[in-house]
Design a protein around this motif. Structure first.
Motif, PDB file in Angstrom:
ATOM      1  N   GLU A 490       4.884  -5.074  -0.669  1.00 44.95           N
ATOM      2  CA  GLU A 490       5.285  -6.197  -1.510  1.00 44.95           C
ATOM      3  C   GLU A 490       4.097  -6.725  -2.333  1.00 44.95           C
ATOM      4  N   ILE A 491       2.910  -6.757  -1.706  1.00 41.42           N
ATOM      5  CA  ILE A 491       1.719  -7.255  -2.408  1.00 41.42           C
ATOM      6  C   ILE A 491       1.346  -6.312  -3.551  1.00 41.42           C
ATOM      7  N   VAL A 492       1.477  -5.000  -3.316  1.00 39.50           N
ATOM      8  CA  VAL A 492       1.184  -4.026  -4.377  1.00 39.50           C
ATOM      9  C   VAL A 492       2.088  -4.274  -5.578  1.00 39.50           C
ATOM     10  N   GLU A 493       3.372  -4.478  -5.333  1.00 38.59           N
ATOM     11  CA  GLU A 493       4.312  -4.698  -6.437  1.00 38.59           C
ATOM     12  C   GLU A 493       4.041  -6.034  -7.131  1.00 38.59           C
ATOM     13  N   LEU A 494       3.772  -7.085  -6.352  1.00 37.09           N
ATOM     14  CA  LEU A 494       3.493  -8.403  -6.939  1.00 37.09           C
ATOM     15  C   LEU A 494       2.218  -8.375  -7.775  1.00 37.09           C
ATOM     16  N   ILE A 528      -5.067  -9.758   0.283  1.00 40.77           N
ATOM     17  CA  ILE A 528      -5.684  -8.474  -0.050  1.00 40.77           C
ATOM     18  C   ILE A 528      -5.172  -7.412   0.919  1.00 40.77           C
ATOM     19  N   SER A 529      -4.724  -6.268   0.380  1.00 41.72           N
ATOM     20  CA  SER A 529      -4.215  -5.198   1.240  1.00 41.72           C
ATOM     21  C   SER A 529      -5.364  -4.548   2.010  1.00 41.72           C
ATOM     22  N   ALA A 530      -5.143  -4.346   3.307  1.00 41.29           N
ATOM     23  CA  ALA A 530      -6.176  -3.772   4.170  1.00 41.29           C
ATOM     24  C   ALA A 530      -5.791  -2.404   4.704  1.00 41.29           C
ATOM     25  N   VAL A 531      -4.573  -1.937   4.403  1.00 42.10           N
ATOM     26  CA  VAL A 531      -4.141  -0.590   4.787  1.00 42.10           C
ATOM     27  C   VAL A 531      -3.441   0.029   3.591  1.00 42.10           C
ATOM     28  N   GLY A 532      -3.244   1.341   3.654  1.00 47.11           N
ATOM     29  CA  GLY A 532      -2.558   2.008   2.547  1.00 47.11           C
ATOM     30  C   GLY A 532      -3.405   1.956   1.299  1.00 47.11           C
ATOM     31  N   SER A 537      -4.993  -6.841  -4.558  1.00 45.32           N
ATOM     32  CA  SER A 537      -4.954  -8.273  -4.261  1.00 45.32           C
ATOM     33  C   SER A 537      -3.907  -8.983  -5.110  1.00 45.32           C
ATOM     34  N   TRP A 538      -3.437 -10.091  -4.574  1.00 46.74           N
ATOM     35  CA  TRP A 538      -2.460 -10.927  -5.295  1.00 46.74           C
ATOM     36  C   TRP A 538      -2.738 -12.383  -4.968  1.00 46.74           C
ATOM     37  N   ILE A 539      -2.847 -13.208  -6.020  1.00 45.58           N
ATOM     38  CA  ILE A 539      -3.006 -14.649  -5.835  1.00 45.58           C
ATOM     39  C   ILE A 539      -1.629 -15.289  -5.835  1.00 45.58           C
TER      40      ILE A 539
END
Length: 566
Positions: A490-494, A528-532, A537-539
């Motif tokens: 979800e964070i990657v897409e956002l 911030i994504s820590a895997v994959g 990052s997304w604010i």
């Protein structure tokens, strides 16, 4: 290309079965068995029209002929009895080829409703045996419903990923091509089609000789531990023109019967799951392990011919896990056959799994000619990473295919390998990968970052913000609706400004309980994504309420409100 009428018939057959046979795999099996049953009768009828005698439905099996089943004089319960007995006794029919006897092995009718069977067989009656591409495409469409996880952790590989891997490996006529965990034979079919396309003249006619076609039919091989998958693979290859498909019910990891057989091209998406207690392999593996994914990769690396090459989909554990077996496997690959690692985005296997995967490209000949390994990053495979997997713009696959093709060509020519300025490509010396001893295959780990001078002071992140973690949420705490629960995908897409499809939720009550003790992300906080896809990052851009997966995401809060040094 699949025509709309054939697609409609397949959909209708599934709709009829769904009330009595809810499992998609069982639906596919019932349609497969019925189609082959009908096609055998079609072939008998064709021989009869040419003055010959029926051989499939002859003697004691004549009573099971399709014409008898479709006769208006046959009542519902008699139809049930005839068809059920027919499919269950077909393996004993000496008049049919061994291929068909294998297809009917352990076949049975899982329901006893005459009206359902009559309606179902009426739809099947609309299909006519035909060795055309159209019928093969129809069967592939039928197999596309097999998306759910199997007992051994199998996931159906998306067609565009299969074709992408085949285009990288470029299988050729005369080569032995193997999938040791073949499922429904998708990789083998794609490789076969690639070879056919590669051997056409200017007018579009095949340049393959009869001898070459005959050899090709015996050079495609597949193994699978599941008799159901073997049956589907046999039919799939048969409908694509293979008279005697080389598909075998075989346990690649525990049986030694085929250990001495090698292949020029291996394509696979092996099962990721190991049973409780692990696999108990035989003693001929060079890597001592109990995990299925480790053993499968070891098997494929060891069973390539001297000029062999492989494309293998692997879970992230293969890439960085620190256990001895994983490190030994990566060391063996780096030293002997690995030429490239292609990172795929988490969500490629949606809606059935959000597992993060990569593709290992092995080439025993090329690996000897270079002291480097290339890393490629696919962030967009042409489809959104939500449950629906809708087509989107910005597909990275053509770019990566072009880059890896050029990379391999430069190795062949002995030219210098230079990393592209594009951050989707990184070329790393093998010595650098080996330096730490763990042979980690996360490409970003080896990227050298240069810092540009700035009039802003460089400070530790902890000096200007609070880096914290969340309360771990257990799988049983998910609910059908409530407060959204974000993961890396979800964070990657956002971060790309895309809308997301909400898939996981926790209850309002559980959220408020956690929030009162630990807080929750607020507007202006950073995740911030820590895997994959590490480092995305997304604010948080608004006052939405949500929670997130601990361990997958790093939560940075109070970013703007803490002065430096405080």
């Amino acid at each position: 290309m699949l025509d709309s009428e054939t697609k409609r018939r397949i959909d209708t057959a599934r709709d009829i079965l769904v009330g009595k046979v809810p499992d998609p795999k069982s639906q596919v099996e019932q349609i497969t068995i019925a189609l082959i049953y009908k096609f055998m009768d079609d072939m008998d009828a064709e021989v009869e029209e040419l003055g010959g005698d029926r051989s499939f439905f002859a003697g004691e099996f004549a009573k099971f002929g399709w014409g008898r089943l479709m006769s208006p004089s046959v009542g519902g319960h008699e139809l049930l009895s005839l068809y059920s007995e027919g499919i269950s006794t077909m393996p004993q029919n000496a008049g049919i080829p061994a291929l068909f006897r294998d297809i009917f092995k352990n076949a049975y009718l899982p329901y006893r409703d005459p009206e359902t069977l009559k309606s179902f067989l009426k739809v099947i009656d609309g299909f006519t045996y035909d060795h055309s591409e159209r019928l093969g495409d129809a069967f592939e469409y039928l197999l596309s419903v097999l998306g759910s996880q199997g007992d051994a952790g199998q996931f159906r590989t998306p067609r565009h990923i299969i074709d992408f891997m085949v285009e990288i490996l470029q299988p050729k006529k005369g080569e032995v091509i193997l999938d040791p965990a073949c499922g429904t034979a998708g990789f083998l079919i794609s490789a076969y089609k690639h070879i056919l396309r590669s051997n056409l003249d200017a007018q579009g006619n095949s340049t393959l000789t009869p001898d070459e076609k005959g050899k090709m039919a015996t050079n495609f091989k597949g193994y699978d531990i599941s008799p159901d998958m073997v049956r589907l693979s046999l039919v799939n290859l048969y409908l694509h023109g293979f008279k005697s498909p080389q598909i075998f019910e075989y346990d690649t990891l525990t049986s030694e019967d085929r250990w001495n057989e090698f292949a020029d091209v291996i394509l696979a998406n092996p099962p990721f799951m190991s049973p409780k207690g692990g696999i108990k392999p035989h003693k001929r593996f060079s890597i001592k392990a109990k995990r299925s994914e480790v053993l499968f990769v070891d098997y494929m690396a060891e069973h390539l011919s001297p000029r062999g090459r492989a494309g293998i989909i692997v879970p992230e554990g293969i890439i960085f896990q620190s256990q001895t077996a994983y490190k030994d496997l990566r060391k063996m690959l780096v030293e002997n056959s690995l030429v490239a690692v292609i990172s795929l985005p988490a969500g490629v296997f949606n809606p059935y799994s959000g597992v993060k995967t990569s593709i290992l490209i092995l080439d025993k000949s090329l690996a000897k000619k270079t002291d480097k390994i290339a890393f490629f990053k696919v962030e967009n495979d042409g489809f959104g990473l939500g449950a629906q997997r809708r087509a989107v713009e910005g597909d990275d696959l053509p770019f990566v295919l072009d880059q890896i093709t050029n990379y391999e060509l430069r190795i062949t020519k002995g030219e210098e390998l230079i990393t592209s300025e594009d951050d989707r490509v990184l070329i790393v010396p093998k010595s650098k990968i080996a330096a730490s001893g763990d042979y980690n295959l996360i490409g970003e780990r080896y990227r050298e970052t240069s810092f540009v001078s700035s009039h802003f002071p460089m400070v530790e992140l902890g000096d200007v913000s609070e880096v914290t973690s969340s309360k771990r949420i257990l799988a049983e705490e998910y609910v059908p609706s409530g407060i959204p629960f974000y993961r890396t995908k979800e964070i990657v897409e956002l971060s790309k400004g895309h809308e997301i499809t909400l898939e996981l939720f926790i209850s309002e009550e559980r959220f408020q309980s956690i929030k009162s003790r630990f807080g929750s992300p607020a507007k202006g906080d950073l995740l911030i994504s820590a895997v994959g896809t590490i480092g995305i990052s997304w604010i948080v851009s608004d006052d939405r309420e949500f929670y997130f997966k601990d361990g997958n995401l790093i939560w940075v809060r109070n970013l703007e409100n803490r002065p430096v040094g405080k």
